[in-house]
Design a protein around this motif. Structure first.
Motif, short mmCIF file in Angstrom:
data_model
loop_
_atom_site.label_atom_id
_atom_site.label_comp_id
_atom_site.label_asym_id
_atom_site.label_seq_id
_atom_site.Cartn_x
_atom_site.Cartn_y
_atom_site.Cartn_z
N PRO A 37 -11.34 -3.99 -12.58
CA PRO A 37 -10.85 -2.65 -12.74
C PRO A 37 -9.97 -3.03 -14.07
N VAL A 38 -10.09 -1.74 -14.96
CA VAL A 38 -9.38 -1.78 -16.26
C VAL A 38 -8.42 -0.28 -16.06
N LEU A 39 -7.30 -0.24 -16.33
CA LEU A 39 -6.82 0.98 -16.74
C LEU A 39 -6.30 1.36 -18.02
N PHE A 40 -6.64 2.26 -18.90
CA PHE A 40 -6.23 2.43 -20.28
C PHE A 40 -5.20 3.81 -20.03
N ASP A 41 -4.05 3.61 -20.29
CA ASP A 41 -3.02 4.73 -20.20
C ASP A 41 -2.54 4.90 -21.52
N GLY B 32 0.06 8.33 -17.19
CA GLY B 32 0.63 7.92 -16.09
C GLY B 32 0.58 8.58 -14.83
N SER B 33 -0.62 9.09 -14.81
CA SER B 33 -1.04 9.78 -13.26
C SER B 33 -1.89 8.95 -12.41
N LEU B 34 -2.46 7.86 -13.10
CA LEU B 34 -3.46 7.30 -12.31
C LEU B 34 -2.98 5.86 -11.88
N ALA B 35 -3.19 5.52 -10.51
CA ALA B 35 -2.92 4.40 -9.78
C ALA B 35 -3.94 3.19 -10.09
N ALA B 36 -3.71 1.98 -10.31
CA ALA B 36 -4.61 1.06 -10.44
C ALA B 36 -4.67 0.04 -9.37
N PRO B 37 -5.79 -0.63 -9.08
CA PRO B 37 -5.63 -1.56 -7.97
C PRO B 37 -4.73 -2.63 -8.48
N ALA B 38 -4.38 -3.72 -7.58
CA ALA B 38 -3.39 -4.74 -8.14
C ALA B 38 -3.93 -5.65 -9.03
N ASP B 39 -5.35 -5.97 -9.00
CA ASP B 39 -6.12 -6.75 -9.87
C ASP B 39 -6.34 -6.39 -11.13
N ALA B 40 -6.05 -5.09 -11.43
CA ALA B 40 -6.76 -4.20 -12.77
C ALA B 40 -5.89 -4.88 -14.01
N HIS B 41 -6.77 -4.80 -14.80
CA HIS B 41 -6.23 -4.87 -16.47
C HIS B 41 -5.30 -3.83 -16.62
N ARG B 42 -4.25 -3.67 -17.00
CA ARG B 42 -3.69 -2.47 -17.83
C ARG B 42 -3.35 -2.51 -19.22
N ILE B 43 -3.95 -1.57 -19.96
CA ILE B 43 -3.63 -1.57 -21.39
C ILE B 43 -3.14 -0.13 -21.85
N ASP B 44 -1.99 -0.29 -22.36
CA ASP B 44 -1.32 0.70 -22.99
C ASP B 44 -1.85 0.97 -24.45
N GLY B 45 -2.35 2.38 -24.21
CA GLY B 45 -2.87 2.68 -25.54
C GLY B 45 -2.07 3.83 -26.66
#
Length: 689
Positions: free
Chosen positions: A262-266, A298-311
């Motif tokens: 999983p990947v979260l773009f925030d 800032g409103s979405l929660a991501a799974p623990a194994d997700a990649h998190r990218i600050d955009g």
């Protein structure tokens, strides 16, 4: 980019009558030397053919002059792309040129080039650049005859891992591959594949004979000794298999299952292609290859194994589409992914290549955007398109359409030498089989007639322009007139007059698609040479010095006698206005390059010049092509439930479309990839400017 050969672009061909005496060496002069004054190969000259799967397109020869110098000649015209040049080299004791002269004309204008070693200094002058350096390398011309690179190939074969220093700069090496036995006029012959490194951004294949001498090259067009053209398919397949093996290892690095976590773009700016708006401060989550949530930053929660990218400071856009990008070799499609092209239409790919590339992509062996492929159908003719299915009757044209459908391809592309009478029945069969119909407009046929006969789409803006051309241009539009007519005459066409107004209105009524590839015409009509083309300026210094000299700073299409570059520029400016008129009328426009993919952002910038907003321009490279191919339900925009095809770019395309070149992260089919790593794998040395 892989269709570029060692010394020149193989983009044109047809032998012409030559008048100069074969032993006469070229003399320096200003301006292009006419073909009547170029060298004539003697009867015993070694003869090479320029060929494709569709047949012969041109000739090259080499022979030794009485004074020991080597002479070369290249004669070619491919539906308007003209190459008529000769070359004379004086080799030194080690085989490196001590003096070199090129004369004549190519698609980029004057081919003139001079090189000389004198007093320990090497000096060179071309139509676009000049320079000098200490002698001590093998001079790599900006142009010239491609078989004239044989001495360098042979020197590299002998040098092994030590390689050979180049002038103006760099160093090349040759690595040897497998051997093939091919049939020819003298019986079976052993040839060996080799890969040249250090000239282009990725390895360039060439073929050697059993003694390590230059044999030929296979690219978009091939150069092979006369009598061995029948080996083209065998050599191409062996070459593509070897390239695939090399690139497969690279693909494995990026298509690892861990890249599909999983990947979260925030905190990104988001381009909503469906609505055509840019949204600030958004978050996007993708899981399992699909977009699962979109919300405020800032409103979405991501799974623990997700990649998190600050955009922050960046924009997330849908995966980019190039709607006119022919499948090159595996290195090409890797470079396209590095530039954010996650889907594309390939309007002219041979059956074998289409089926093979699609199969390997599905198997995870090829890192390539999703392709929607058409095959070319053209009449059997000396001016037939390279790589086309050539036909000689209406029945054969319909049979070719059926073969395209049976191969599982997306569309059929008709070409300029087709018999206009065959278009309507062949298009009807294509539509019956669910195929998209597009292409060049056959000679003698107006674009309005092609649309009435069944075209869903007009390919290249010059074929839209053809509606306003005089009959003598329309009747010869499978020759150089397809470029020269619009270049000379379109500046005088009244876009507000009834002819073009009614035609544009009819295109809008039918919703006929236009694939302008206008970036081609900017380089052809507006460029003098010597400075980087706007499409390529951001890529100077990161791909290849050889390409910079031969292509990125090349001149435009050769001027017709009596016309000036400013007149060509006026016709180009009218073409930009035509794009605006088409868009304003509601004609669907898709962005394509017919190039290397790196020109796509410039295509969009020109659309903005024509009157589109940045959002409208970007839609032409995202949701609009997705709708045209019927894939908009699953891709083409960033929406919950759609496939995770996304590109993170540095900057704000809503105010600067050039930000789309600054690709930071690519997500294709849910695989998260670092764009810098992709560029490095493709042979780029940095980010575009």
């Amino acid at each position: 980019m892989r269709s570029i050969l060692l010394a020149a672009l193989l983009l044109s061909a047809a032998p012409a009558g030559l008048q100069a005496h074969e032993s006469e060496a070229p003399a320096a002069r200003s301006g292009p030397v006419p073909k009547e004054e170029l060298l004539v190969p003697p009867a015993g000259a070694e003869h090479f053919l320029v060929v494709s799967e569709a047949g012969k397109h041109g000739d090259q020869w080499r022979w030794r002059l009485p004074d020991g110098r080597m002479a070369y000649r290249w004669s070619q015209e491919l539906r308007g792309w003209i190459t008529e040049i000769d070359q004379v080299d004086r080799p030194g004791a080690d085989g490196s040129p001590q003096e070199l002269t090129v004369r004549g004309v190519t698609m980029s204008g004057d081919a003139a080039e001079e090189f000389l070693i004198d007093g320990g200094m090497a000096r060179w002058t071309t139509a676009n650049d000049s320079g000098e350096a200490a002698a001590g390398g093998f001079y790599l011309p900006a142009g010239g005859v491609s078989i004239a690179m044989a001495p360098l190939i042979e020197k590299l074969a002998a040098a092994g891992e030590a390689g050979v220093a180049l002038l103006p700069s760099g160093k090349a090496q040759l690595s040897l591959g497998e051997t093939q036995e091919i049939a020819g006029p003298d019986g079976p012959k052993q040839v060996r594949l080799a890969f040249l490194r250090g000239i282009l951004s990725s390895p360039l294949p060439v073929w050697l004979d059993a003694e390590g001498r230059y044999f030929g090259e296979v690219g978009n067009l091939a150069v092979l000794p006369a009598g061995y053209e029948g080996a083209l398919k065998q050599l191409r397949e062996a070459q593509e298999a070897a390239t695939a093996a090399a690139v497969r290892q690279i693909a494995g690095r990026f298509l690892d299952p861990s890249a599909r976590a999983p990947v979260l773009f925030d905190n990104v700016r988001l381009f909503d292609a469906d609505a055509g708006v840019f949204l600030a401060d958004r978050a996007v989550l993708a899981e399992g290859g699909r977009i699962t949530a979109i919300g405020a930053a800032g409103s979405l929660a991501a799974p623990a194994d997700a990649h998190r990218i600050d955009g922050r400071g960046k924009t997330l856009v849908p995966g980019i589409w190039d709607s006119h990008l022919h499948i090159g070799d595996d290195w090409d499609v890797l470079a396209n992914m590095a530039n954010g092209i996650t889907s594309f239409r390939s309007p002219g790919t041979t059956f074998d290549r289409a089926v093979d590339a699609t199969r390997r992509r599905a198997a995870g062996e090829l890192l390539m955007g999703e392709p929607f492929i058409s095959a070319i159908v053209d009449r059997k003719d000396p001016l037939a398109a390279q790589g086309a299915e050539v036909v000689s009757s209406e029945a054969e044209a319909i049979a070719a359409v059926r073969r395209i459908a049976e191969a599982g391809l997306w569309g059929v592309k008709f070409y300029t030498s087709m018999n206009p009478a065959w278009i309507a029945p062949a298009a009807a069969e294509a539509h019956r089989l669910g195929l998209h119909v597009h292409g060049h407009v056959p000679a003698t046929m107006k674009p309005s007639e092609a649309v009435a006969a069944g075209y869903d789409e007009l390919t290249h803006l010059n074929f839209v322009v053809m509606e306003a051309m005089p009959r003598e241009v329309i009747d010869k539009s499978n020759t150089r007139q397809r470029m020269e007519g619009p270049a000379r005459l379109f500046k005088d066409v009244d876009l507000a007059g009834p002819l073009m107004t009614d035609f544009v209105a009819e295109l809008a009524r039918r919703q006929t698609i236009v694939d302008p590839t206008i970036v081609i015409f900017e380089s052809m009509l507006a460029q003098d040479g010597g400075s980087p083309h706007p499409a390529y300026a951001p890529y100077m210094g990161i791909i290849s010095p050889a390409i910079e000299r031969s292509t990125f700073t090349a001149g435009g299409y050769p001027l017709v006698e009596g016309y000036s570059r400013d007149e060509y520029r006026a016709s180009y400016a009218k073409m930009v206005d035509l794009v605006g008129k088409l868009h304003e009328a509601g004609v669907p426009i898709v962005a394509g390059t017919d190039g290397w993919g790196i020109e796509l952002v410039r295509e969009l910038e020109i659309y903005q010049q024509a009157g589109m907003t940045p959002a409208e321009a970007l839609r032409s490279a995202t949701i609009v092509p997705a709708r045209i191919v019927g894939a908009d339900g699953r891709t083409g925009s960033i929406a919950v439930g759609k496939e995770a095809d996304m590109v993170l770019v540095d900057g704000d395309p809503s105010v600067e479309l050039g930000a789309l070149r600054r690709v930071v992260t690519v997500v294709s089919d849910g695989y998260l990839m670092d764009a810098d790593a992709l560029r490095e794998a493709a042979g780029y040395s940095g980010r575009p400017k």
